[in-house]
Design an enzyme around this catalytic site. Structure first.
Site, PDB file in Angstrom:
ATOM      1  N   ASP A 164       0.838  -1.201   0.000  1.00 47.23           N
ATOM      2  CA  ASP A 164       0.000   0.000   0.000  1.00 47.23           C
ATOM      3  C   ASP A 164       0.878   1.258   0.000  1.00 47.23           C
ATOM      4  O   ASP A 164       0.358   2.380  -0.030  1.00 47.23           O
ATOM      5  CB  ASP A 164      -1.027  -0.003   1.143  1.00 47.23           C
ATOM      6  N   SER A 165       2.197   1.065  -0.036  1.00 49.79           N
ATOM      7  CA  SER A 165       3.111   2.188  -0.300  1.00 49.79           C
ATOM      8  C   SER A 165       2.745   2.853  -1.626  1.00 49.79           C
ATOM      9  O   SER A 165       3.166   3.978  -1.898  1.00 49.79           O
ATOM     10  CB  SER A 165       4.563   1.701  -0.348  1.00 49.79           C
ATOM     11  N   ASP A 196      -0.884  -6.181   0.046  1.00 52.28           N
ATOM     12  CA  ASP A 196      -1.277  -5.555   1.314  1.00 52.28           C
ATOM     13  C   ASP A 196      -2.784  -5.425   1.455  1.00 52.28           C
ATOM     14  O   ASP A 196      -3.468  -5.006   0.510  1.00 52.28           O
ATOM     15  CB  ASP A 196      -0.699  -4.129   1.393  1.00 52.28           C
ATOM     16  N   LYS A 256      -0.733  -9.385   3.190  1.00 51.60           N
ATOM     17  CA  LYS A 256       0.072  -8.803   4.266  1.00 51.60           C
ATOM     18  C   LYS A 256      -0.773  -7.809   5.046  1.00 51.60           C
ATOM     19  O   LYS A 256      -1.592  -7.092   4.464  1.00 51.60           O
ATOM     20  CB  LYS A 256       1.312  -8.099   3.705  1.00 51.60           C
ATOM     21  N   GLU A 284      -0.638  -5.188   8.831  1.00 50.28           N
ATOM     22  CA  GLU A 284       0.239  -4.553   9.825  1.00 50.28           C
ATOM     23  C   GLU A 284      -0.311  -4.715  11.232  1.00 50.28           C
ATOM     24  O   GLU A 284      -1.527  -4.687  11.438  1.00 50.28           O
ATOM     25  CB  GLU A 284       0.359  -3.051   9.525  1.00 50.28           C
ATOM     26  N   GLU A 318      10.069  -3.840   9.786  1.00 52.07           N
ATOM     27  CA  GLU A 318      10.422  -2.559   9.167  1.00 52.07           C
ATOM     28  C   GLU A 318      11.033  -1.613  10.203  1.00 52.07           C
ATOM     29  O   GLU A 318      10.413  -1.325  11.243  1.00 52.07           O
ATOM     30  CB  GLU A 318       9.171  -1.912   8.539  1.00 52.07           C
TER      31      GLU A 318
END
Ligand code: KIV
Length: 267
Positions: free
Chosen positions: A49-50, A88, A117, A119, A186
């Protein structure tokens, strides 16, 4: 199909940890970049999602929607022959197990994701257990969590003091127990990432987490020197290469040969 182009699987990524072979990963958001890195031999392509920041130009990843992730995942997936496609779950699309399963199912059905993925630490254990219970491979993500930028007060290295480091370590163990198949770390101190990597049987993939992780991931625009400021943990592989394809080859060689990340890329 040659050995090189035989599709990799999630269990094979896990086996690479056992064999001591470093996993190489890069982000991609479209078919052309995904295909070039796949042909260079990257093992894992992450539609992160960057994309909210590097493709859409937002200051954070928070505006990214599930439909946008599906669109970019399906674009990137069409470029792949060998690499595993991880995608993501964007902000607030996995707030509870049912929402997470529905969101992941769309990424898999419509976006072609082989792994999703998400977070967060121990508060995500229930969601990860639910996804793993539906045979959905999950990549967890600890340390700097871009979707929690407002709680964290900016993009900062995590786990620097003893208490935070202990929480991060415990979270990693809990998320593996909950069924995570992979763990992105990260921006955490290299020593802490090394301890976590040694304690887990699932592979860790570092970004700003030192050389001991079982693999490395970078945002593709960072490692090509396209973003305004090269983060400390990154290296510009394009300046030392004859072109973009060679830069991908150089990155893979450096991660496998353990010349990247070097001490100056860590915390
Ligand atoms: O969104 C992303 O690209 C990521 C990587 C930085 C790991 O999460």
């Amino acid at each position: 199909m040659t050995e090189h182009s035989k599709p990799l699987t999630v269990p094979e990524l896990r086996a690479m940890k056992a064999r001591g072979v470093k996993i190489t990963a890069l982000t991609a958001y479209d078919a052309t970049f995904a295909s070039a890195m796949d042909e260079a031999g990257v093992d894992l392509v992450l539609v992160g999602d960057s994309l909210g920041m590097v493709v859409q130009g937002h200051p954070t990843t928070l505006p990214v929607t599930l439909d946008q992730m599906i669109y970019h995942a399906s674009c990137a997936g069409r470029g792949l022959k060998r690499a595993v496609l991880a995608v993501d779950l964007p902000y607030l699309t996995y707030a509870n197990p049912m929402q997470a399963i529905e969101s992941a199912a769309r990424l898999i059905r419509e976006g072609g994701a082989q792994m999703i993925k998400l977070e967060g630490g121990r508060q995500r254990a229930e969601v990860i257990r639910a996804l793993a219970g539906q045979d959905i491979p999950v990549c967890a993500h600890l340390g700097l969590l871009p979707q929690s930028v407002h709680r964290m007060g900016g993009y900062r290295v995590q786990g620097r003091d003893e208490r935070d480091a202990r929480t991060l370590f415990e979270d990693a163990v809990l998320l593996e127990e909950a069924g995570a198949a992979l763990l992105v770390l990260e921006c955490v101190p290299a020593m802490l990432a090394s301890e976590i990597t040694a304690a887990l049987s699932i592979p860790t993939i570092g970004i700003g987490a030192g050389p001991a992780c079982d693999g490395q991931v970078l945002v593709v625009y960072d490692m090509l020197g396209l973003t305004a400021r090269c983060p400390r943990f990154c290296r510009n592989f394009l300046v030392e290469s004859a072109g973009i394809r060679a830069a991908f080859g150089g990155y893979i060689e450096a991660v496998r040969g353990q010349t990247f990340p070097a001490p100056e890329h860590g915390y």
